[in-house]
Every structure is written in structure tokens, then in C-alpha cells.
Design a protein around this motif. Structure first.
Motif, PDB file in Angstrom:
ATOM      1  N   GLU A 173       0.811  -1.222   0.000  1.00 36.01           N
ATOM      2  CA  GLU A 173       0.000   0.000   0.000  1.00 36.01           C
ATOM      3  C   GLU A 173       0.837   1.262   0.000  1.00 36.01           C
ATOM      4  O   GLU A 173       0.320   2.351  -0.224  1.00 36.01           O
ATOM      5  CB  GLU A 173      -0.919   0.017   1.229  1.00 36.01           C
ATOM      6  N   SER A 231      -2.322   6.245  -6.754  1.00 35.93           N
ATOM      7  CA  SER A 231      -2.864   6.362  -5.398  1.00 35.93           C
ATOM      8  C   SER A 231      -2.147   5.439  -4.409  1.00 35.93           C
ATOM      9  O   SER A 231      -2.771   4.866  -3.512  1.00 35.93           O
ATOM     10  CB  SER A 231      -4.372   6.100  -5.378  1.00 35.93           C
ATOM     11  N   VAL A 232      -0.830   5.310  -4.583  1.00 40.80           N
ATOM     12  CA  VAL A 232      -0.004   4.551  -3.649  1.00 40.80           C
ATOM     13  C   VAL A 232       0.676   5.559  -2.738  1.00 40.80           C
ATOM     14  O   VAL A 232       1.363   6.475  -3.201  1.00 40.80           O
ATOM     15  CB  VAL A 232       1.036   3.683  -4.393  1.00 40.80           C
ATOM     16  N   ALA A 233       0.478   5.409  -1.439  1.00 40.65           N
ATOM     17  CA  ALA A 233       1.067   6.329  -0.472  1.00 40.65           C
ATOM     18  C   ALA A 233       2.582   6.183  -0.475  1.00 40.65           C
ATOM     19  O   ALA A 233       3.121   5.149  -0.866  1.00 40.65           O
ATOM     20  CB  ALA A 233       0.510   6.037   0.916  1.00 40.65           C
ATOM     21  N   CYS A 266       3.685   6.798  -8.211  1.00 43.09           N
ATOM     22  CA  CYS A 266       2.940   6.447  -6.992  1.00 43.09           C
ATOM     23  C   CYS A 266       1.702   7.324  -6.835  1.00 43.09           C
ATOM     24  O   CYS A 266       0.615   6.817  -6.537  1.00 43.09           O
ATOM     25  CB  CYS A 266       3.832   6.580  -5.765  1.00 43.09           C
ATOM     26  N   ALA A 267       1.862   8.630  -7.024  1.00 47.59           N
ATOM     27  CA  ALA A 267       0.724   9.542  -6.869  1.00 47.59           C
ATOM     28  C   ALA A 267      -0.368   9.208  -7.878  1.00 47.59           C
ATOM     29  O   ALA A 267      -1.556   9.181  -7.525  1.00 47.59           O
ATOM     30  CB  ALA A 267       1.183  10.987  -7.012  1.00 47.59           C
ATOM     31  N   ASP A 268       0.008   8.935  -9.123  1.00 42.49           N
ATOM     32  CA  ASP A 268      -0.985   8.591 -10.155  1.00 42.49           C
ATOM     33  C   ASP A 268      -1.727   7.304  -9.831  1.00 42.49           C
ATOM     34  O   ASP A 268      -2.890   7.147 -10.191  1.00 42.49           O
ATOM     35  CB  ASP A 268      -0.319   8.470 -11.523  1.00 42.49           C
ATOM     36  N   GLU A 288      -2.343  14.198  -0.244  1.00 37.00           N
ATOM     37  CA  GLU A 288      -3.062  12.953   0.032  1.00 37.00           C
ATOM     38  C   GLU A 288      -2.209  11.712  -0.247  1.00 37.00           C
ATOM     39  O   GLU A 288      -2.534  10.618   0.216  1.00 37.00           O
ATOM     40  CB  GLU A 288      -4.371  12.887  -0.770  1.00 37.00           C
ATOM     41  N   ALA A 289      -1.102  11.867  -0.967  1.00 41.01           N
ATOM     42  CA  ALA A 289      -0.231  10.732  -1.287  1.00 41.01           C
ATOM     43  C   ALA A 289       0.965  10.627  -0.343  1.00 41.01           C
ATOM     44  O   ALA A 289       1.630   9.601  -0.303  1.00 41.01           O
ATOM     45  CB  ALA A 289       0.263  10.845  -2.728  1.00 41.01           C
TER      46      ALA A 289
END
Length: 154
Positions: A45, A71-73, A67-69, A99-100
Motif C-alpha cells: 500500500e 494512489s499509492v502512499a 505512486c501519486a498517479d 493525500e499521497a
């Protein structure tokens, strides 16, 4: 979050479905391709972005964007460092969608001495980035000592 609980990517990926807690990949992410593979495999995740392990800010920025694209933190950090490394971390972190971003590490506050001045400010658990040119920090040439070698274009 369990940070890379097993030795190596394949073992971490194999146990992911059996974990009750989110998994963060760290040492197994050392390239853009590693990050793409981890996302495609749903291997965790979160991903730790370590600037030097990825080969510098450009590669780290690419992984950050991937990662941001997806939605991986992510965490943004490095293996170790002082004010210069922390300034690079801070600049990458402040340009990351909030948010990321899980966190960024203020490595310059982990050291008793530093080889630079003007490291990122940290107040109440929050780190900022300088608006000065470059990374906003300057090497302390005196603390570095004499150069090991000097090169010049002739």
C-alpha cells in the motif's frame, strides 16, 4: 504499516495477501521499474522513496509521480544525510500531492553536526522547504576540509 517485513521483493509480495496491516516496500524499490512492478503486482500500500537509492532527484520524482498517479502512499527520505540531503527531501515532499504523502524525514535533525547551513525549517513536527535558489542550503566548505582532488577544464 509494516515496512518491508521480509527480505526481498518476491517474499514481501507473496505474504501481502495474508497480512492484516498495510505493507510499505522500502529496500526492494531501487528503480522506476521496481515501483511500476510493485504497483502492477499490488505488492504493497506504500512505497519508501529514497532519493540516493533511486539515483537522484529526477528518478525519485518519476517514482513519486507514478505512486501519486496510482494512489499509492509514499514516504520521502534517504538512507542518511544532513542539511543538503534533507533539503532535497523537503523540496520533493512539498511538491507531492498531500493525500499521497505519508511523511518525509528531517535527517538533518538526527545529526549533531552538519556540513551545510540553511537546512529546512522544522516546527511543530512539520518540515518546510526553502524558497531560496537551488535547494536553499549552502555547503559549509570549512567543515568539509581540504578537497581530495581538484579538477579543471583546460
Amino acid at each position: 504499516i509494516l515496512e518491508e517485513p521480509c527480505r526481498g521483493y518476491d517474499v514481501c509480495r507473496s505474504i501481502r495477501p495474508r497480512l492484516r496491516h498495510p505493507l510499505k516496500l522500502d529496500e526492494s524499490i531501487s528503480s522506476v521499474e521496481d515501483s511500476r512492478r510493485a504497483i502492477a503486482d499490488s505488492a504493497g500500500e506504500a512505497i519508501a522513496i529514497k532519493i540516493s537509492r533511486l539515483g537522484g532527484l529526477t528518478q525519485a520524482r518519476i517514482v513519486r509521480d507514478i505512486c501519486a498517479d496510482a494512489s499509492v502512499a509514499m514516504t520521502i527520505e534517504d538512507g542518511w544525510g544532513g542539511g543538503i540531503v534533507t533539503a532535497a527531501i523537503a523540496h520533493l515532499a512539498v511538491s507531492t500531492p498531500p493525500e499521497a504523502l505519508l511523511n518525509a524525514t528531517d535527517l538533518h535533525n538526527y545529526n549533531r553536526t552538519d556540513i551545510s547551513t540553511g537546512g529546512p525549517p522544522v516546527e511543530a513536527g512539520r518540515m518546510g522547504a526553502s524558497d531560496l535558489p537551488g535547494l536553499g542550503t549552502e555547503p559549509d566548505l570549512e567543515s568539509l576540509g581540504d578537497p581530495v582532488a581538484v579538477f579543471s577544464a583546460q
